[in-house]
Design a protein around this motif. Structure first.
Motif, mmCIF file in Angstrom:
data_model
loop_
_atom_site.group_PDB
_atom_site.id
_atom_site.type_symbol
_atom_site.label_atom_id
_atom_site.label_comp_id
_atom_site.label_asym_id
_atom_site.label_seq_id
_atom_site.Cartn_x
_atom_site.Cartn_y
_atom_site.Cartn_z
ATOM 1 N N SER A 6 0.825 -1.205 0.000
ATOM 2 C CA SER A 6 0.000 0.000 0.000
ATOM 3 C C SER A 6 0.859 1.255 0.000
ATOM 4 O O SER A 6 0.567 2.223 -0.707
ATOM 5 C CB SER A 6 -0.921 0.001 1.223
ATOM 6 N N ASP A 7 1.952 1.247 0.778
ATOM 7 C CA ASP A 7 2.868 2.391 0.792
ATOM 8 C C ASP A 7 3.379 2.688 -0.616
ATOM 9 O O ASP A 7 3.400 3.835 -1.063
ATOM 10 C CB ASP A 7 4.068 2.100 1.700
ATOM 11 N N ALA A 8 3.801 1.641 -1.314
ATOM 12 C CA ALA A 8 4.361 1.810 -2.654
ATOM 13 C C ALA A 8 3.303 2.243 -3.658
ATOM 14 O O ALA A 8 3.546 3.121 -4.495
ATOM 15 C CB ALA A 8 5.012 0.504 -3.114
ATOM 16 N N THR A 9 2.120 1.651 -3.571
ATOM 17 C CA THR A 9 1.075 1.928 -4.556
ATOM 18 C C THR A 9 0.621 3.367 -4.503
ATOM 19 O O THR A 9 0.488 4.041 -5.536
ATOM 20 C CB THR A 9 -0.136 0.991 -4.337
ATOM 21 N N ARG A 10 0.380 3.889 -3.305
ATOM 22 C CA ARG A 10 -0.092 5.271 -3.204
ATOM 23 C C ARG A 10 0.955 6.255 -3.719
ATOM 24 O O ARG A 10 0.627 7.238 -4.373
ATOM 25 C CB ARG A 10 -0.518 5.593 -1.771
ATOM 26 N N LEU A 11 2.217 5.987 -3.432
ATOM 27 C CA LEU A 11 3.284 6.853 -3.920
ATOM 28 C C LEU A 11 3.380 6.814 -5.439
ATOM 29 O O LEU A 11 3.521 7.854 -6.098
ATOM 30 C CB LEU A 11 4.622 6.432 -3.308
ATOM 31 N N LEU A 12 3.308 5.606 -5.991
ATOM 32 C CA LEU A 12 3.475 5.445 -7.429
ATOM 33 C C LEU A 12 2.332 6.089 -8.210
ATOM 34 O O LEU A 12 2.556 6.768 -9.214
ATOM 35 C CB LEU A 12 3.576 3.964 -7.774
ATOM 36 N N VAL A 13 1.088 5.895 -7.749
ATOM 37 C CA VAL A 13 -0.060 6.490 -8.439
ATOM 38 C C VAL A 13 -0.008 8.010 -8.359
ATOM 39 O O VAL A 13 -0.269 8.707 -9.345
ATOM 40 C CB VAL A 13 -1.383 5.949 -7.868
ATOM 41 N N LEU A 14 0.324 8.553 -7.195
ATOM 42 C CA LEU A 14 0.430 10.005 -7.066
ATOM 43 C C LEU A 14 1.533 10.558 -7.967
ATOM 44 O O LEU A 14 1.380 11.612 -8.582
ATOM 45 C CB LEU A 14 0.710 10.395 -5.612
ATOM 46 N N TYR A 15 2.657 9.841 -8.043
ATOM 47 C CA TYR A 15 3.756 10.301 -8.885
ATOM 48 C C TYR A 15 3.377 10.278 -10.367
ATOM 49 O O TYR A 15 3.662 11.209 -11.112
ATOM 50 C CB TYR A 15 4.995 9.445 -8.653
ATOM 51 N N ARG A 16 2.719 9.225 -10.785
ATOM 52 C CA ARG A 16 2.393 9.081 -12.210
ATOM 53 C C ARG A 16 1.176 9.894 -12.639
ATOM 54 O O ARG A 16 1.087 10.348 -13.786
ATOM 55 C CB ARG A 16 2.159 7.610 -12.546
ATOM 56 N N GLU A 17 0.216 10.070 -11.729
ATOM 57 C CA GLU A 17 -1.053 10.695 -12.104
ATOM 58 C C GLU A 17 -1.289 12.047 -11.437
ATOM 59 O O GLU A 17 -2.002 12.897 -11.974
ATOM 60 C CB GLU A 17 -2.222 9.760 -11.757
ATOM 61 N N GLY A 18 -0.730 12.246 -10.243
ATOM 62 C CA GLY A 18 -1.051 13.437 -9.470
ATOM 63 C C GLY A 18 -2.427 13.301 -8.833
ATOM 64 O O GLY A 18 -3.255 12.513 -9.278
ATOM 65 N N GLY A 19 -2.669 14.060 -7.776
ATOM 66 C CA GLY A 19 -3.974 14.016 -7.136
ATOM 67 C C GLY A 19 -3.874 13.981 -5.625
ATOM 68 O O GLY A 19 -2.891 14.457 -5.050
ATOM 69 N N VAL A 20 -4.886 13.433 -5.006
ATOM 70 C CA VAL A 20 -4.985 13.386 -3.547
ATOM 71 C C VAL A 20 -5.140 11.938 -3.109
ATOM 72 O O VAL A 20 -5.971 11.217 -3.652
ATOM 73 C CB VAL A 20 -6.187 14.208 -3.036
ATOM 74 N N TYR A 21 -4.332 11.517 -2.153
ATOM 75 C CA TYR A 21 -4.500 10.201 -1.551
ATOM 76 C C TYR A 21 -5.008 10.383 -0.131
ATOM 77 O O TYR A 21 -4.528 11.234 0.613
ATOM 78 C CB TYR A 21 -3.184 9.415 -1.501
ATOM 79 N N PHE A 22 -5.960 9.572 0.256
ATOM 80 C CA PHE A 22 -6.357 9.517 1.653
ATOM 81 C C PHE A 22 -6.797 8.107 1.991
ATOM 82 O O PHE A 22 -7.387 7.412 1.170
ATOM 83 C CB PHE A 22 -7.471 10.519 1.980
ATOM 84 N N GLY A 23 -6.506 7.674 3.211
ATOM 85 C CA GLY A 23 -6.934 6.363 3.664
ATOM 86 C C GLY A 23 -8.439 6.331 3.850
ATOM 87 O O GLY A 23 -9.110 7.366 3.937
ATOM 88 N N THR A 24 -8.992 5.139 3.928
ATOM 89 C CA THR A 24 -10.429 5.010 4.110
ATOM 90 C C THR A 24 -10.865 5.337 5.534
ATOM 91 O O THR A 24 -12.062 5.360 5.822
ATOM 92 C CB THR A 24 -10.885 3.584 3.756
ATOM 93 N N ASP A 25 -9.926 5.595 6.425
ATOM 94 C CA ASP A 25 -10.259 5.996 7.792
ATOM 95 C C ASP A 25 -10.022 7.489 7.998
ATOM 96 O O ASP A 25 -9.531 7.931 9.042
ATOM 97 C CB ASP A 25 -9.465 5.176 8.812
ATOM 98 N N VAL A 26 -10.398 8.262 6.988
ATOM 99 C CA VAL A 26 -10.264 9.722 7.026
ATOM 100 C C VAL A 26 -11.618 10.355 6.728
ATOM 101 O O VAL A 26 -12.340 9.895 5.847
ATOM 102 C CB VAL A 26 -9.225 10.206 5.991
ATOM 103 N N VAL A 27 -11.967 11.392 7.480
ATOM 104 C CA VAL A 27 -13.188 12.171 7.234
ATOM 105 C C VAL A 27 -12.795 13.622 6.993
ATOM 106 O O VAL A 27 -12.022 14.205 7.755
ATOM 107 C CB VAL A 27 -14.162 12.084 8.425
#
Length: 222
Positions: A6-27
């Motif tokens: 999960s650590d790697a995936t969120r970094l890689l998607v943000l690097y390649r696509e840009g955007g906002v990442y947040f865990g499912t335990d965030v409001v």
């Protein structure tokens, strides 16, 4: 640790696509439209990767991913996540416009050690006071699923009030406890897909929101 994937995936998607990442335990309690190239302090000595916003091809993320690959640590849960983000920031990016380390209150005003208390019943005046503090100081609230996953939300708790006020689409499992009546859209969607949870995808400031379901408890992905 499955969390490393999960650590790697969120970094890689943000690097390649840009955007906002947040865990499912965030409001979300306030808009994050203007948050860019940012990660938040969880503690004075550690950044956290539960909420991040970055432009495509960000140089800070590029360096983090490079070190992730070259210096991967397999036997430490946080080494390739919070610890790595913090080390790269301290080593090379403190004065860089490629990353902004946001004050702890923005993402992590409620700490891992204290979150359980806010699931318990409290006086209405205390709940209203704490909710106002969240609205004034925080952008999002992380309720730390690894710590709170087995707790029951009391309707008279801060978390109960927060979920009722800000949750866009809460898992219907909480509806009986919080006395929430599912919307027509939630009911229809649940019937169509045959599951209890409903995921809504939106766009913020023309940037895609990258949402990943991951497990903090070292269990395999579903």
């Amino acid at each position: 640790y499955y969390a490393h994937l999960s650590d790697a995936t969120r970094l890689l998607v943000l690097y390649r696509e840009g955007g906002v990442y947040f865990g499912t335990d965030v409001v979300f309690v306030n808009p994050v439209d203007n948050v860019r190239n940012a990660v938040g302090w969880e503690r004075p000595d550690s950044l956290c990767n539960a909420m991040m916003a970055f432009d495509k091809d960000n140089k800070y993320l590029e360096e983090v991913l490079t070190r992730f690959s070259n210096d991967y640590v397999k036997d430490d849960w946080a080494a390739n996540g919070p610890f790595l983000l913090t080390k790269v920031y301290n080593d090379k990016f403190k004065a860089s416009d490629q990353v902004h380390a946001i004050d702890q209150s923005a993402f992590y005003l409620i700490q891992w050690e204290e979150v359980v208390h806010f699931f318990d019943s409290a006086k209405p005046a205390d709940v209203d006071r704490d909710l106002q503090i969240l609205k004034q100081k925080a952008l999002v609230v992380h309720f730390w699923n690894s710590r709170s996953h087995d707790l029951v939300v009391h309707p008279d708790s801060l978390m109960g009030k927060m979920f009722n006020t800000f949750c866009v689409s809460c898992n219907p499992i909480s509806h009986p406890v919080l006395a929430i009546k599912p919307s027509a859209e939630e009911t229809k969607a649940s019937q169509l897909v045959g599951v209890d949870a409903v995921l809504k995808t939106e766009t913020v400031a023309e940037q895609p929101i990258a949402v990943f379901v991951y497990d903090d408890l070292e269990a395999p992905f579903d």
